[in-house]
Design an enzyme around this catalytic site. Structure first.
Site, PDB file in Angstrom:
ATOM      1  N   CYS A   1      -3.172  -2.363   8.938  1.00 29.22           N
ATOM      2  CA  CYS A   1      -3.514  -1.457   7.823  1.00 29.22           C
ATOM      3  C   CYS A   1      -4.352  -0.231   8.183  1.00 29.22           C
ATOM      4  O   CYS A   1      -4.000   0.880   7.792  1.00 29.22           O
ATOM      5  CB  CYS A   1      -4.195  -2.257   6.720  1.00 29.22           C
ATOM      6  SG  CYS A   1      -3.060  -3.436   5.964  1.00 29.22           S
TER       7      CYS A   1
ATOM      8  N   THR B   1       0.861  -1.192   0.000  1.00 25.47           N
ATOM      9  CA  THR B   1       0.000   0.000   0.000  1.00 25.47           C
ATOM     10  C   THR B   1       0.895   1.239   0.000  1.00 25.47           C
ATOM     11  O   THR B   1       1.862   1.306   0.770  1.00 25.47           O
ATOM     12  CB  THR B   1      -0.918  -0.018   1.239  1.00 25.47           C
ATOM     13  OG1 THR B   1      -1.643  -1.249   1.225  1.00 25.47           O
ATOM     14  CG2 THR B   1      -1.894   1.137   1.219  1.00 25.47           C
TER      15      THR B   1
ATOM     16  N   GLU C   1      -5.980 -10.536   7.047  1.00 25.84           N
ATOM     17  CA  GLU C   1      -4.979 -11.389   7.691  1.00 25.84           C
ATOM     18  C   GLU C   1      -5.669 -12.623   8.275  1.00 25.84           C
ATOM     19  O   GLU C   1      -6.763 -12.517   8.814  1.00 25.84           O
ATOM     20  CB  GLU C   1      -4.256 -10.612   8.788  1.00 25.84           C
ATOM     21  CG  GLU C   1      -3.306  -9.600   8.195  1.00 25.84           C
ATOM     22  CD  GLU C   1      -2.541  -8.802   9.235  1.00 25.84           C
ATOM     23  OE1 GLU C   1      -2.606  -9.127  10.423  1.00 25.84           O
ATOM     24  OE2 GLU C   1      -1.878  -7.836   8.829  1.00 25.84           O
TER      25      GLU C   1
ATOM     26  N   LYS D   1      -7.352   1.849  -3.101  1.00 23.40           N
ATOM     27  CA  LYS D   1      -6.844   1.162  -1.896  1.00 23.40           C
ATOM     28  C   LYS D   1      -7.063   2.018  -0.639  1.00 23.40           C
ATOM     29  O   LYS D   1      -7.651   1.565   0.339  1.00 23.40           O
ATOM     30  CB  LYS D   1      -5.359   0.825  -2.085  1.00 23.40           C
ATOM     31  CG  LYS D   1      -4.712   0.160  -0.888  1.00 23.40           C
ATOM     32  CD  LYS D   1      -5.335  -1.178  -0.564  1.00 23.40           C
ATOM     33  CE  LYS D   1      -5.139  -1.548   0.881  1.00 23.40           C
ATOM     34  NZ  LYS D   1      -5.878  -2.692   1.330  1.00 23.40           N
TER      35      LYS D   1
ATOM     36  N   ASP E   1      -3.223   3.448   7.120  1.00 23.59           N
ATOM     37  CA  ASP E   1      -3.815   3.881   5.845  1.00 23.59           C
ATOM     38  C   ASP E   1      -4.707   5.115   6.029  1.00 23.59           C
ATOM     39  O   ASP E   1      -4.738   6.009   5.176  1.00 23.59           O
ATOM     40  CB  ASP E   1      -4.601   2.730   5.196  1.00 23.59           C
ATOM     41  CG  ASP E   1      -3.679   1.584   4.739  1.00 23.59           C
ATOM     42  OD1 ASP E   1      -2.454   1.687   4.946  1.00 23.59           O
ATOM     43  OD2 ASP E   1      -4.190   0.588   4.187  1.00 23.59           O
TER      44      ASP E   1
ATOM     45  N   ASN F   1      -9.926   1.292   2.467  1.00 20.68           N
ATOM     46  CA  ASN F   1      -9.594   1.030   3.871  1.00 20.68           C
ATOM     47  C   ASN F   1     -10.109   2.134   4.786  1.00 20.68           C
ATOM     48  O   ASN F   1     -10.519   1.869   5.912  1.00 20.68           O
ATOM     49  CB  ASN F   1      -8.077   0.854   4.040  1.00 20.68           C
ATOM     50  CG  ASN F   1      -7.701  -0.621   3.934  1.00 20.68           C
ATOM     51  OD1 ASN F   1      -8.545  -1.459   3.648  1.00 20.68           O
ATOM     52  ND2 ASN F   1      -6.441  -0.931   4.158  1.00 20.68           N
TER      53      ASN F   1
HETATM   54  N1  LIG Z   1      -1.572  -7.362   5.998  1.00 22.68           N
HETATM   55  C1  LIG Z   1      -2.630  -6.991   5.296  1.00 22.68           C
HETATM   56  O1  LIG Z   1      -3.776  -7.324   5.630  1.00 22.68           O
HETATM   57  C2  LIG Z   1      -2.448  -6.156   4.058  1.00 22.68           C
HETATM   58  C3  LIG Z   1      -3.537  -6.030   3.180  1.00 22.68           C
HETATM   59  C4  LIG Z   1      -3.378  -5.229   2.035  1.00 22.68           C
HETATM   60  C5  LIG Z   1      -2.192  -4.564   1.813  1.00 22.68           C
HETATM   61  N2  LIG Z   1      -1.167  -4.675   2.691  1.00 22.68           N
HETATM   62  C6  LIG Z   1       0.079  -3.938   2.398  1.00 22.68           C
HETATM   63  O2  LIG Z   1       1.041  -4.831   1.835  1.00 22.68           O
HETATM   64  C7  LIG Z   1       2.361  -4.518   2.305  1.00 22.68           C
HETATM   65  C8  LIG Z   1       2.946  -5.730   3.015  1.00 22.68           C
HETATM   66  O3  LIG Z   1       2.081  -6.058   4.081  1.00 22.68           O
HETATM   67  P1  LIG Z   1       2.207  -7.457   4.852  1.00 22.68           P
HETATM   68  O4  LIG Z   1       1.099  -7.486   5.874  1.00 22.68           O
HETATM   69  O5  LIG Z   1       2.344  -8.550   3.888  1.00 22.68           O
HETATM   70  O6  LIG Z   1       3.584  -7.200   5.615  1.00 22.68           O
HETATM   71  P2  LIG Z   1       4.464  -8.273   6.424  1.00 22.68           P
HETATM   72  O7  LIG Z   1       5.204  -7.472   7.432  1.00 22.68           O
HETATM   73  O8  LIG Z   1       3.601  -9.407   6.866  1.00 22.68           O
HETATM   74  O9  LIG Z   1       5.450  -8.833   5.310  1.00 22.68           O
HETATM   75  C9  LIG Z   1       6.424  -8.084   4.681  1.00 22.68           C
HETATM   76  C10 LIG Z   1       7.626  -8.978   4.485  1.00 22.68           C
HETATM   77  O10 LIG Z   1       8.600  -8.288   3.677  1.00 22.68           O
HETATM   78  C11 LIG Z   1       9.888  -8.656   4.154  1.00 22.68           C
HETATM   79  N3  LIG Z   1      10.838  -7.666   3.633  1.00 22.68           N
HETATM   80  C12 LIG Z   1      11.058  -6.406   4.051  1.00 22.68           C
HETATM   81  N4  LIG Z   1      11.967  -5.799   3.264  1.00 22.68           N
HETATM   82  C13 LIG Z   1      12.313  -6.707   2.310  1.00 22.68           C
HETATM   83  C14 LIG Z   1      13.215  -6.679   1.209  1.00 22.68           C
HETATM   84  N5  LIG Z   1      13.910  -5.593   0.914  1.00 22.68           N
HETATM   85  N6  LIG Z   1      13.329  -7.787   0.453  1.00 22.68           N
HETATM   86  C15 LIG Z   1      12.623  -8.907   0.728  1.00 22.68           C
HETATM   87  N7  LIG Z   1      11.763  -8.984   1.775  1.00 22.68           N
HETATM   88  C16 LIG Z   1      11.604  -7.900   2.554  1.00 22.68           C
HETATM   89  C17 LIG Z   1       9.723  -8.694   5.656  1.00 22.68           C
HETATM   90  O11 LIG Z   1      10.735  -9.451   6.281  1.00 22.68           O
HETATM   91  C18 LIG Z   1       8.338  -9.338   5.776  1.00 22.68           C
HETATM   92  O12 LIG Z   1       8.404 -10.752   5.888  1.00 22.68           O
HETATM   93  C19 LIG Z   1       2.215  -3.283   3.167  1.00 22.68           C
HETATM   94  O13 LIG Z   1       2.389  -2.153   2.365  1.00 22.68           O
HETATM   95  C20 LIG Z   1       0.748  -3.345   3.619  1.00 22.68           C
HETATM   96  O14 LIG Z   1       0.215  -2.080   3.903  1.00 22.68           O
HETATM   97  C21 LIG Z   1      -1.257  -5.475   3.795  1.00 22.68           C
END
Ligand SMILES: NC(=O)c1ccc[n+]([C@@H]2O[C@H](COP(=O)([O-])OP(=O)(O)OC[C@H]3O[C@@H](n4cnc5c(N)ncnc54)[C@H](O)[C@@H]3O)[C@@H](O)[C@H]2O)c1
Length: 397
Positions: free
Chosen positions: A261, A120, A147, A205, A265, A209
């Site tokens: 989020c 996001t 999640e 997005k 957000d 949210n």
């Molecule tokens: N969790 C949700 O419900 C959700 C829903 C929609 C959007 N998002 C968005 O998606 C994005 C990720 O969210 P998430 O919940 O999956 O986060 P998360 O923290 O669960 O996962 C992110 C992963 O990226 C890894 N990481 C960080 N830097 C890295 C790099 N340079 N190279 C490789 N790996 C790296 C971290 O170790 C971690 O495992 C965020 O921007 C979030 O806002 C999340």
């Protein structure tokens, strides 16, 4: 069969990687070596039944590494970025550095792949990126998963959205192709696919949210009124939601919206509204803080200074495994100034909260607590119902 790299194997990256690995070659890049080790043993690092099932039972073309090679980048058709974008309170903006750094690396390597951002991002972010890194294709596909049901929500998506530069016809084809890859991995029939200009996709997005957060905040304010005037919240909400324009869903009061989020957000959209006349967008963040203060004040009024306040779980949802930005933290912060706090949270061990004690034995926790705060009810507390304080009116998330 396409070659796809996914950076970041959290909720978003891992579910997308597994979805796509059914019919494509996927390389997952994850900097957390503990997660890589688990995944290489086909164990999910997050609580998600479908991810666990797919890792164990499905034939996936999925290779997981800590670091990508130049060869991987050269061979990739698509590169998905799903790394964190936390809210930086000092800058009052998302910290997009994890995404920026990957794009910079890909730019320097002259990557030919289509880059798709799933993280996001702030409104207008990709336009700035394209100026900074000319000549590479950067698309945006907002992610809507919940999640705990990350893969399920991608197998049965509410919609697939891909944003591209509408002045560039080639990009429309690339965006449609990527949307089709997501569709091929899904189980739902008749998925609504929306290909649109990139800034509108970014807007979908954050506006989605913020709308959901507003709905939570609204029903919580209904509940504030009912508490203050000693009214039955359940009857009010049931009566309201019988109107199909309102709908009987996503209306269960809580201690406040939280999770990874919504808090960040809503703050980011508020920051993007700078200079745009509004009152609603600004007030959603404030409403959530007021809710948490009201809950804390209610607890202080129900207890005396010698009472011990028990906090049952730090999670936002009953079926979750993480407590990022849970509403309960701000409530604890207020209460801890005037009451002794004990917390029962068996799943999260590496955490300490100022002025709070963790009680790992549930029976001792129940006995020691004079009042028990629980955001989402749990049968394990059925023997101490008289101590429980919750606003979980309907017994669902
Ligand atoms: N969790 C949700 O419900 C959700 C829903 C929609 C959007 N998002 C968005 O998606 C994005 C990720 O969210 P998430 O919940 O999956 O986060 P998360 O923290 O669960 O996962 C992110 C992963 O990226 C890894 N990481 C960080 N830097 C890295 C790099 N340079 N190279 C490789 N790996 C790296 C971290 O170790 C971690 O495992 C965020 O921007 C979030 O806002 C999340």
């Amino acid at each position: 069969m396409k070659n796809i790299i996914v950076f970041g194997l959290g909720y978003v990256g891992l579910s997308n990687a597994i979805l796509l690995a059914q019919k494509n070659n996927v390389i997952g890049i994850e900097i957390n070596s503990d997660k890589v080790e688990l995944l290489n043993k086909k164990i999910s690092p997050i609580k998600d039944d479908k991810i666990t099932e797919f890792l164990k039972n499905k034939k996936l073309n999925f290779c997981i590494k800590v670091l990508e090679s130049k060869e991987d980048i050269k061979n990739a058709d698509y590169i998905i970025i799903a790394t964190p974008t936390n809210f930086d309170e000092n800058k009052n903006y998302f910290d997009t550095s994890s995404v920026d750094n990957i794009i910079e690396k890909l730019f320097n390597l002259k990557a030919k792949a289509n880059i798709i951002i799933k993280s996001t991002i702030p409104l207008g972010y990709i336009k700035k990126l394209r100026k900074r890194f000319p000549g590479i294709t950067i698309l945006f596909s907002p992610e809507f998963l919940r999640e705990g049901r990350a893969l399920e929500d991608n197998l049965y998506p509410s919609r697939i959205i891909v944003g591209y530069d509408i002045n560039n016809k080639d990009e429309y084809i690339k965006a449609s192709e990527f949307a089709n890859l997501l569709r091929q991995g899904a189980l739902k029939q008749d998925i609504s696919i929306l290909i649109m200009n990139i800034e509108e996709a970014e807007s979908v997005k954050l506006f989605s949210n913020t709308y959901l957060a507003m709905r939570v905040a609204y029903f919580n304010e209904v509940d504030d009124y009912a508490i203050k005037h000693n009214l039955n919240t359940k009857d009010i909400i049931k009566g309201m939601c019988a109107d199909p324009r309102i709908g009987d869903f996503y209306n269960n009061p809580s201690f406040g919206y939280g999770g990874y989020c919504f808090p960040k957000d809503t703050k980011q959209l508020k920051a993007n509204y700078s200079g745009v006349p509004n009152s609603l967008i600004d007030s959603i963040v404030e409403s959530n803080m007021i809710r948490k203060e009201f809950i804390a004040k209610t607890i202080l009024e129900k207890t005396v200074s010698s009472d011990i306040v028990g906090i049952y779980r730090l999670l936002m949802k009953s079926n979750s495994d993480n407590c990022r930005s849970s509403a309960i933290y701000d409530i604890i912060k207020i209460l801890a100034k005037e009451r002794k706090i004990i917390i029962f949270e068996p799943n999260i061990l590496e955490i300490s909260i100022e002025n709070c004690e963790f009680e790992t034995n549930l029976e001792k926790f129940k006995k020691r607590s004079d009042i028990i705060l629980v955001n989402r009810c749990d049968e394990k507390l059925s023997d101490v119902q008289e101590k429980v304080f919750t606003r979980d009116i309907f017994g669902r998330d």
